[in-house]
Design a protein around this motif. Structure first.
Motif, PDB file in Angstrom:
ATOM      1  N   SER A  69       0.830  -1.204   0.000  1.00 14.03           N
ATOM      2  CA  SER A  69       0.000   0.000   0.000  1.00 14.03           C
ATOM      3  C   SER A  69       0.866   1.257   0.000  1.00 14.03           C
ATOM      4  CB  SER A  69      -0.951  -0.005   1.193  1.00 14.03           C
ATOM      5  OG  SER A  69      -0.234   0.156   2.397  1.00 14.03           O
ATOM      6  N   ALA A  70       2.058   1.192   0.616  1.00 12.49           N
ATOM      7  CA  ALA A  70       2.979   2.340   0.590  1.00 12.49           C
ATOM      8  C   ALA A  70       3.482   2.597  -0.831  1.00 12.49           C
ATOM      9  CB  ALA A  70       4.143   2.097   1.536  1.00 12.49           C
ATOM     10  N   VAL A  71       3.727   1.521  -1.570  1.00  6.91           N
ATOM     11  CA  VAL A  71       4.138   1.667  -2.975  1.00  6.91           C
ATOM     12  C   VAL A  71       3.010   2.312  -3.779  1.00  6.91           C
ATOM     13  CG1 VAL A  71       4.696   0.388  -5.074  1.00  6.91           C
ATOM     14  CG2 VAL A  71       5.822  -0.191  -2.926  1.00  6.91           C
ATOM     15  N   CYS A  72       1.794   1.870  -3.548  1.00  7.27           N
ATOM     16  CA  CYS A  72       0.647   2.461  -4.255  1.00  7.27           C
ATOM     17  C   CYS A  72       0.487   3.936  -3.901  1.00  7.27           C
ATOM     18  CB  CYS A  72      -0.633   1.698  -3.933  1.00  7.27           C
ATOM     19  SG  CYS A  72      -0.744   0.104  -4.740  1.00  7.27           S
ATOM     20  N   LEU A  73       0.669   4.266  -2.627  1.00  8.45           N
ATOM     21  CA  LEU A  73       0.570   5.663  -2.207  1.00  8.45           C
ATOM     22  C   LEU A  73       1.650   6.512  -2.872  1.00  8.45           C
ATOM     23  CD1 LEU A  73      -0.698   7.825  -0.361  1.00  8.45           C
ATOM     24  CD2 LEU A  73       0.977   7.153   1.363  1.00  8.45           C
ATOM     25  N   GLY A  74       2.865   6.007  -2.917  1.00  5.00           N
ATOM     26  CA  GLY A  74       3.945   6.738  -3.574  1.00  5.00           C
ATOM     27  C   GLY A  74       3.699   6.926  -5.053  1.00  5.00           C
ATOM     28  N   LEU A  75       3.206   5.873  -5.720  1.00 10.23           N
ATOM     29  CA  LEU A  75       2.898   5.971  -7.146  1.00 10.23           C
ATOM     30  C   LEU A  75       1.778   6.978  -7.393  1.00 10.23           C
ATOM     31  CD1 LEU A  75       3.366   4.905 -10.012  1.00 10.23           C
ATOM     32  CD2 LEU A  75       1.664   3.139  -9.525  1.00 10.23           C
ATOM     33  N   ALA A  76       0.753   6.954  -6.564  1.00  6.76           N
ATOM     34  CA  ALA A  76      -0.359   7.901  -6.718  1.00  6.76           C
ATOM     35  C   ALA A  76       0.111   9.333  -6.514  1.00  6.76           C
ATOM     36  CB  ALA A  76      -1.482   7.562  -5.743  1.00  6.76           C
ATOM     37  N   LEU A  77       0.966   9.565  -5.528  1.00 11.82           N
ATOM     38  CA  LEU A  77       1.495  10.914  -5.311  1.00 11.82           C
ATOM     39  C   LEU A  77       2.333  11.383  -6.497  1.00 11.82           C
ATOM     40  CD1 LEU A  77       2.423  10.869  -1.527  1.00 11.82           C
ATOM     41  CD2 LEU A  77       0.533  12.061  -2.635  1.00 11.82           C
ATOM     42  N   ALA A  78       3.111  10.479  -7.082  1.00 13.46           N
ATOM     43  CA  ALA A  78       3.895  10.838  -8.264  1.00 13.46           C
ATOM     44  C   ALA A  78       2.992  11.199  -9.441  1.00 13.46           C
ATOM     45  CB  ALA A  78       4.829   9.686  -8.642  1.00 13.46           C
ATOM     46  N   VAL A  79       1.914  10.447  -9.637  1.00 14.18           N
ATOM     47  CA  VAL A  79       0.981  10.741 -10.733  1.00 14.18           C
ATOM     48  C   VAL A  79       0.265  12.072 -10.492  1.00 14.18           C
ATOM     49  CG1 VAL A  79      -1.133   9.947 -11.876  1.00 14.18           C
ATOM     50  CG2 VAL A  79       0.685   8.325 -11.378  1.00 14.18           C
ATOM     51  N   ILE A  80      -0.104  12.348  -9.240  1.00 20.93           N
ATOM     52  CA  ILE A  80      -0.761  13.627  -8.913  1.00 20.93           C
ATOM     53  C   ILE A  80       0.198  14.786  -9.167  1.00 20.93           C
ATOM     54  CG2 ILE A  80      -1.661  15.023  -7.003  1.00 20.93           C
ATOM     55  CD1 ILE A  80      -2.863  12.390  -5.896  1.00 20.93           C
ATOM     56  N   LEU A  81       1.465  14.647  -8.771  1.00 21.58           N
ATOM     57  CA  LEU A  81       2.443  15.700  -9.027  1.00 21.58           C
ATOM     58  C   LEU A  81       2.659  15.920 -10.522  1.00 21.58           C
ATOM     59  CD1 LEU A  81       5.078  15.023  -6.233  1.00 21.58           C
ATOM     60  CD2 LEU A  81       3.422  16.895  -6.375  1.00 21.58           C
ATOM     61  N   CYS A  82       2.647  14.840 -11.302  1.00 21.52           N
ATOM     62  CA  CYS A  82       2.766  14.974 -12.758  1.00 21.52           C
ATOM     63  C   CYS A  82       1.573  15.728 -13.336  1.00 21.52           C
ATOM     64  CB  CYS A  82       2.894  13.605 -13.417  1.00 21.52           C
ATOM     65  SG  CYS A  82       4.493  12.827 -13.158  1.00 21.52           S
ATOM     66  N   ALA A  83       0.375  15.445 -12.852  1.00 29.63           N
ATOM     67  CA  ALA A  83      -0.820  16.144 -13.342  1.00 29.63           C
ATOM     68  C   ALA A  83      -0.752  17.623 -13.013  1.00 29.63           C
ATOM     69  CB  ALA A  83      -2.069  15.518 -12.741  1.00 29.63           C
ATOM     70  N   LEU A  84      -0.310  17.953 -11.801  1.00 25.06           N
ATOM     71  CA  LEU A  84      -0.200  19.359 -11.415  1.00 25.06           C
ATOM     72  C   LEU A  84       0.864  20.079 -12.223  1.00 25.06           C
ATOM     73  CD1 LEU A  84      -0.624  19.091  -7.553  1.00 25.06           C
ATOM     74  CD2 LEU A  84      -2.309  19.853  -9.243  1.00 25.06           C
ATOM     75  N   ARG A  85       1.985  19.413 -12.460  1.00 26.69           N
ATOM     76  CA  ARG A  85       3.042  20.039 -13.262  1.00 26.69           C
ATOM     77  C   ARG A  85       2.582  20.229 -14.701  1.00 26.69           C
ATOM     78  NH1 ARG A  85       7.279  23.400 -12.639  1.00 26.69           N
ATOM     79  NH2 ARG A  85       8.636  23.187 -14.427  1.00 26.69           N
ATOM     80  N   LEU A  86       1.824  19.273 -15.223  1.00 23.98           N
ATOM     81  CA  LEU A  86       1.301  19.390 -16.579  1.00 23.98           C
ATOM     82  C   LEU A  86       0.399  20.608 -16.722  1.00 23.98           C
ATOM     83  CD1 LEU A  86       1.114  18.007 -19.363  1.00 23.98           C
ATOM     84  CD2 LEU A  86      -0.871  16.794 -18.506  1.00 23.98           C
ATOM     85  N   LEU A  87      -0.355  20.927 -15.675  1.00 21.63           N
ATOM     86  CA  LEU A  87      -1.222  22.102 -15.720  1.00 21.63           C
ATOM     87  C   LEU A  87      -0.436  23.409 -15.642  1.00 21.63           C
ATOM     88  CD1 LEU A  87      -4.211  20.925 -13.526  1.00 21.63           C
ATOM     89  CD2 LEU A  87      -4.197  21.319 -15.991  1.00 21.63           C
ATOM     90  N   ARG A  88       0.776  23.382 -15.112  1.00 18.36           N
ATOM     91  CA  ARG A  88       1.580  24.605 -14.999  1.00 18.36           C
ATOM     92  C   ARG A  88       2.395  24.901 -16.251  1.00 18.36           C
ATOM     93  NH1 ARG A  88       2.130  27.799 -11.099  1.00 18.36           N
ATOM     94  NH2 ARG A  88       4.306  28.202 -11.523  1.00 18.36           N
ATOM     95  N   VAL A  89       2.475  23.961 -17.171  1.00 16.98           N
ATOM     96  CA  VAL A  89       3.280  24.147 -18.378  1.00 16.98           C
ATOM     97  C   VAL A  89       2.684  25.276 -19.214  1.00 16.98           C
ATOM     98  CG1 VAL A  89       3.891  23.042 -20.565  1.00 16.98           C
ATOM     99  CG2 VAL A  89       4.111  21.782 -18.436  1.00 16.98           C
ATOM    100  N   GLY A  90       3.559  26.137 -19.728  1.00 19.71           N
ATOM    101  CA  GLY A  90       3.116  27.225 -20.598  1.00 19.71           C
ATOM    102  C   GLY A  90       3.981  28.460 -20.432  1.00 19.71           C
ATOM    103  N   ALA A  91       3.508  29.573 -20.953  1.00 17.75           N
ATOM    104  CA  ALA A  91       4.207  30.851 -20.855  1.00 17.75           C
ATOM    105  C   ALA A  91       3.575  31.674 -19.745  1.00 17.75           C
ATOM    106  CB  ALA A  91       4.141  31.597 -22.177  1.00 17.75           C
ATOM    107  N   TRP A  92       4.405  32.251 -18.897  1.00 17.75           N
ATOM    108  CA  TRP A  92       3.959  33.073 -17.774  1.00 17.75           C
ATOM    109  C   TRP A  92       4.644  34.423 -17.888  1.00 17.75           C
ATOM    110  CZ3 TRP A  92       0.800  31.019 -13.766  1.00 17.75           C
ATOM    111  CH2 TRP A  92       0.488  29.674 -13.930  1.00 17.75           C
TER     112      TRP A  92
END
Length: 183
Positions: A69-92
């Motif tokens: 379950s710790a591995v699953c939690l770590g994987l889920a956190l990595a996927v959530i961080l990737c989704a958040l970073r994907l939303l920040r991509v662009g010109a600011w």
């Protein structure tokens, strides 16, 4: 019934004419356009995937396998961080300069180091994949000629099939550049 809050486009009581610099706080970094539907859909898919991984981790934890379950939690956190970073991509943009945020890196160029910002016709990557198509790109030219990847393209996840939105965003970034390169 008017609602007393700010919209993403302009202040509630602002006039309908286009304002080149529509934000009150020019010191904070702002994306001068909304994230496109392809970018939002990809992030939503990643968050959906993370929810399934978290559910699997909870089931594994109730079964008694805490390391799994710790591995699953770590994987889920990595996927959530990737989704958040994907939303920040662009010109600011801000009063301090222009920032190109990609998935892994960010490049900030102060306005006093910008020689020119212009829209050009050139081959651009389609949705960030290696495949290139003929399209438009907003190019930043640094003083000294140091290369910078395009700030925006009409074939990226924000502007694919939305050429009018690309034109508005490119005009807005160019307006920020014209305003603050003179200062």
């Amino acid at each position: 019934m008017p609602l007393p809050f700010l919209t993403a486009d302009r202040a509630f009581d602002a006039s309908a004419e286009d304002i080149a610099l529509p934000f009150d706080d020019h010191d904070s970094w702002r994306r001068p356009y909304r994230p496109g539907p392809w970018r939002v859909a990809a992030a939503a898919f990643l968050l959906l995937l993370a929810s399934f991984v978290l559910l699997a981790g909870m089931i594994i934890a109730f079964a008694g396998a805490v390391p799994g379950s710790a591995v699953c939690l770590g994987l889920a956190l990595a996927v959530i961080l990737c989704a958040l970073r994907l939303l920040r991509v662009g010109a600011w943009v801000s009063r301090h300069g222009v920032r190109r945020v990609s998935f892994f890196t960010s490049v900030t160029v102060p306005w006093n180091r910008v020689a020119d910002i212009r829209t050009v016709q050139q081959p651009v990557k389609w949705l960030g994949f290696p495949r290139t198509v003929q399209g438009q790109a907003l190019i930043l030219v640094r003083q000294g000629g140091e290369p910078v990847p395009p700030l925006l393209t009409d074939s990226n996840a924000d502007f694919l099939t939305r050429s009018e939105a690309f034109d508005r965003a490119a005009d807005t970034v160019e307006a920020w550049g014209d305003e603050y390169r003179r200062v």
